[in-house]
Design a protein around this motif. Structure first.
Motif, PDB file in Angstrom:
ATOM      1  N   SER A 152      80.732  76.886  -3.607  1.00 50.36           N
ATOM      2  CA  SER A 152      79.679  76.285  -2.788  1.00 50.36           C
ATOM      3  C   SER A 152      79.161  75.004  -3.414  1.00 50.36           C
ATOM      4  N   ALA A 153      79.047  73.971  -2.589  1.00 50.72           N
ATOM      5  CA  ALA A 153      78.390  72.725  -2.996  1.00 50.72           C
ATOM      6  C   ALA A 153      76.998  72.734  -2.394  1.00 50.72           C
ATOM      7  N   VAL A 154      75.976  72.663  -3.260  1.00 53.58           N
ATOM      8  CA  VAL A 154      74.590  72.804  -2.825  1.00 53.58           C
ATOM      9  C   VAL A 154      73.825  71.525  -3.121  1.00 53.58           C
ATOM     10  N   GLY A 155      73.060  71.061  -2.131  1.00 55.02           N
ATOM     11  CA  GLY A 155      72.239  69.875  -2.359  1.00 55.02           C
ATOM     12  C   GLY A 155      71.397  69.533  -1.154  1.00 55.02           C
ATOM     13  N   ALA A 156      70.079  69.426  -1.350  1.00 59.23           N
ATOM     14  CA  ALA A 156      69.196  69.081  -0.243  1.00 59.23           C
ATOM     15  C   ALA A 156      69.490  67.687   0.290  1.00 59.23           C
ATOM     16  N   GLY A 157      70.068  66.829  -0.544  1.00 55.16           N
ATOM     17  CA  GLY A 157      70.334  65.458  -0.139  1.00 55.16           C
ATOM     18  C   GLY A 157      71.492  65.290   0.819  1.00 55.16           C
ATOM     19  N   MET A 158      72.267  66.355   1.060  1.00 54.25           N
ATOM     20  CA  MET A 158      73.411  66.221   1.980  1.00 54.25           C
ATOM     21  C   MET A 158      72.984  66.296   3.438  1.00 54.25           C
ATOM     22  N   ASN A 159      71.774  66.773   3.706  1.00 53.84           N
ATOM     23  CA  ASN A 159      71.333  66.979   5.075  1.00 53.84           C
ATOM     24  C   ASN A 159      71.377  65.675   5.872  1.00 53.84           C
ATOM     25  N   GLY A 160      72.206  65.656   6.910  1.00 54.33           N
ATOM     26  CA  GLY A 160      72.310  64.493   7.780  1.00 54.33           C
ATOM     27  C   GLY A 160      73.187  63.381   7.259  1.00 54.33           C
ATOM     28  N   VAL A 161      73.814  63.589   6.100  1.00 52.90           N
ATOM     29  CA  VAL A 161      74.662  62.555   5.526  1.00 52.90           C
ATOM     30  C   VAL A 161      76.111  62.791   5.963  1.00 52.90           C
ATOM     31  N   PRO A 162      76.734  61.856   6.656  1.00 51.64           N
ATOM     32  CA  PRO A 162      78.117  62.049   7.090  1.00 51.64           C
ATOM     33  C   PRO A 162      79.101  61.931   5.933  1.00 51.64           C
ATOM     34  N   GLY A 163      80.210  62.643   6.041  1.00 51.93           N
ATOM     35  CA  GLY A 163      81.302  62.478   5.094  1.00 51.93           C
ATOM     36  C   GLY A 163      81.307  63.416   3.914  1.00 51.93           C
ATOM     37  N   VAL A 164      80.295  64.293   3.789  1.00 52.68           N
ATOM     38  CA  VAL A 164      80.259  65.202   2.646  1.00 52.68           C
ATOM     39  C   VAL A 164      81.400  66.211   2.729  1.00 52.68           C
ATOM     40  N   ALA A 165      81.568  66.818   3.907  1.00 56.91           N
ATOM     41  CA  ALA A 165      82.648  67.790   4.084  1.00 56.91           C
ATOM     42  C   ALA A 165      84.010  67.142   3.864  1.00 56.91           C
ATOM     43  N   SER A 166      84.158  65.926   4.361  1.00 59.28           N
ATOM     44  CA  SER A 166      85.417  65.206   4.193  1.00 59.28           C
ATOM     45  C   SER A 166      85.725  64.988   2.712  1.00 59.28           C
ATOM     46  N   LYS A 167      84.690  64.666   1.951  1.00 59.06           N
ATOM     47  CA  LYS A 167      84.855  64.432   0.518  1.00 59.06           C
ATOM     48  C   LYS A 167      85.305  65.705  -0.187  1.00 59.06           C
ATOM     49  N   ILE A 168      84.737  66.846   0.231  1.00 59.08           N
ATOM     50  CA  ILE A 168      85.112  68.132  -0.354  1.00 59.08           C
ATOM     51  C   ILE A 168      86.565  68.471  -0.044  1.00 59.08           C
ATOM     52  N   GLN A 187      89.039  79.115   4.303  1.00 58.01           N
ATOM     53  CA  GLN A 187      87.953  79.261   5.257  1.00 58.01           C
ATOM     54  C   GLN A 187      86.833  78.335   4.810  1.00 58.01           C
ATOM     55  N   SER A 188      85.992  77.893   5.744  1.00 62.15           N
ATOM     56  CA  SER A 188      84.861  77.047   5.356  1.00 62.15           C
ATOM     57  C   SER A 188      83.689  77.283   6.297  1.00 62.15           C
ATOM     58  N   ALA A 189      82.507  76.889   5.830  1.00 65.27           N
ATOM     59  CA  ALA A 189      81.294  76.971   6.638  1.00 65.27           C
ATOM     60  C   ALA A 189      80.282  76.022   6.021  1.00 65.27           C
ATOM     61  N   ASP A 190      79.214  75.711   6.773  1.00 66.10           N
ATOM     62  CA  ASP A 190      78.219  74.803   6.214  1.00 66.10           C
ATOM     63  C   ASP A 190      76.844  75.071   6.813  1.00 66.10           C
ATOM     64  N   SER A 191      75.833  74.601   6.106  1.00 68.12           N
ATOM     65  CA  SER A 191      74.458  74.618   6.591  1.00 68.12           C
ATOM     66  C   SER A 191      73.861  73.257   6.274  1.00 68.12           C
ATOM     67  N   HIS A 192      72.547  73.127   6.389  1.00 72.55           N
ATOM     68  CA  HIS A 192      71.908  71.839   6.116  1.00 72.55           C
ATOM     69  C   HIS A 192      72.015  71.445   4.639  1.00 72.55           C
ATOM     70  N   THR A 193      72.060  72.449   3.758  1.00 75.06           N
ATOM     71  CA  THR A 193      72.021  72.139   2.324  1.00 75.06           C
ATOM     72  C   THR A 193      73.198  72.696   1.533  1.00 75.06           C
ATOM     73  N   THR A 194      74.142  73.359   2.194  1.00 80.28           N
ATOM     74  CA  THR A 194      75.250  73.987   1.474  1.00 80.28           C
ATOM     75  C   THR A 194      76.539  73.904   2.284  1.00 80.28           C
TER      76      THR A 194
END
Length: 409
Positions: A343-359, A372-379
């Motif tokens: 899990s990648a956790v960070g409050a700063g990812m909320n609304g930032v495009p490209g985080v999943a792509s980077k992972i 498998q993958s899933a996401d929320s606002h911060t994880t």
């Protein structure tokens, strides 16, 4: 009156030598004119004679069918012994101190033995003790039901006890002392260049804890967050301040949440992925599968639902039980054992495009297959094979530059 709550885990109070470090932290706080509530866990870990698991061994748990009520009677002894021992040593150091059980400290719980929930904390006895004592040592992990039954509140309960007391007493701060100096960007046993974090938000540490970071119990953080009481995660064996857990970094650091997209990488191993496909009514299948898992007491995670089936994970130890249940229902599950959740956790990812792509790109470059993958606002979570775990955690730690974190205190 300024109140500080400190919590010390089992290894911190394990030996007289370790307790000298505990007493030093208590003295440091008393010099600053705090009144102290010190919450303690049982002394040490198995095979130490008064550790919780050692006490359970006296009644052949779990092989024997023990009474849940009597298990609570037995398990509560470990923390009570610890509280008395530490209080006695404080008195030898000319510190006015008294030891209290969880019930005496005001913990009212439900009567769900071994997993009771805190209903109320009445700190009246503690406040009364402060009239003649500077330190009140409280046995963590326990309380009392309305009918007078001794109860325990589950593993990690001493963290929860400390947080609940901090809120009830409107403490200035809750300090959780452990074997490590605060929260790290990843498990240092997996990532050699993991760095300590000076400040994290309540939400970030909750997510890190739920996703595998074992420094603090997430329920304790939730309680502190609701009461708006800051926490510090510190090392018993160091004077360093460790990690501050609070609502926002901007007040403490002049640094807003978006300035740090990812806070840390957490992981959980020993997971099995289960896929159930059907050509019949998917609605019926989805309902039956999850109802059957719940009735069997199997906690499911990482759930993906589609019109033709479901995919989810269970702890590896419950794999055979889950398969047997599904086969009785007439399903033919596809099983992938030996998985791990990263899990990648960070409050700063909320609304930032490209985080999943980077992972995805980082894991692809490292040769790691995402199951498998899933996401929320911060994880963002990914399921990988267990033999790719170390590679995956290090790849994500590197791609987000976590080894380069250099925050001001």
């Amino acid at each position: 009156m300024q109140v500080l709550v400190q919590k010390f885990g089992g290894t911190s109070v394990q030996t007289a030598e370790n307790r000298e470090h505990v007493i030093k932290h208590i003295k440091d706080a008393l010099v600053k004119d705090y009144k102290l509530v010190v919450v303690v866990s049982a002394l040490g870990r198995k095979p130490d004679p008064y550790a919780t698991d050692t006490l359970l061994g006296l009644v052949d748990y779990p092989a024997n069918k023990n009474s849940a009520r009597e298990l609570d009677l037995l398990m509560s002894c470990g923390e009570i012994i610890s509280a008395v021992v530490l209080s006695n040593e404080l008195q030898k150091n000319h510190i006015s101190s008294v030891a209290l059980t969880g019930a005496q400290a005001g913990f009212l719980t439900t009567e769900d033995f071994n997993k009771a929930k805190i209903k109320e904390v009445n700190p009246a006895r503690i406040l009364k003790e402060f009239e003649k004592n500077d330190v009140v040592v409280v046995a963590g992990f326990q309380g009392e039901s309305e009918t007078g039954e001794i109860t325990t509140i589950g593993r990690g309960g001493s963290d929860t006890s400390a947080a609940a007391l901090g809120v009830a007493l409107a403490a200035e701060r809750i300090e959780i002392f452990t074997d490590v100096n605060g929260i790290m960007t990843a498990d240092p046993r997996v990532v050699k260049n993991a760095r300590p974090l000076n400040v994290v938000t309540y939400n970030e540490i909750c997510n890190l804890a739920y996703q595998g970071a074992k420094v603090i119990h997430p329920r304790a953080v939730e309680i502190a967050m609701q009461g708006k009481i800051p926490m510090r995660i510190r090392s018993t064996y160091s004077d360093e301040l460790g990690t501050l857990v609070t609502s926002s970094r901007i007040l403490e650091m002049g640094m807003d949440i978006p300035d740090r997209m990812i806070t840390g990488i957490a992981h959980i191993s020993s997971i099995t992925q289960i896929k159930v496909q059907t050509k019949e009514s998917a609605y019926r299948m989805q309902s039956e599968v999850f109802k059957a898992m719940a009735e069997a007491g199997i906690s499911v995670d990482f759930i993906n639902i589609s019109p033709t089936g479901v995919v989810y994970t269970v702890p590896a130890a419950l794999t055979e039980k889950a398969i047997d249940i599904l086969e009785v229902l007439g399903f033919h599950p596809e099983i992938t054992e030996g998985c791990a959740k990263v899990s990648a956790v960070g409050a700063g990812m909320n609304g930032v495009p490209g985080v999943a792509s980077k992972i995805v790109q980082a894991l692809t470059n490292a040769g790691v297959q995402i199951l498998q993958s899933a996401d929320s606002h911060t994880t963002i979570w990914v399921l990988v094979r267990a033999n790719d775990l170390i590679t995956a955690v290090n790849a994500l730690h590197e791609v987000f530059g976590l080894s380069e974190i250099n925050e001001p205190v």
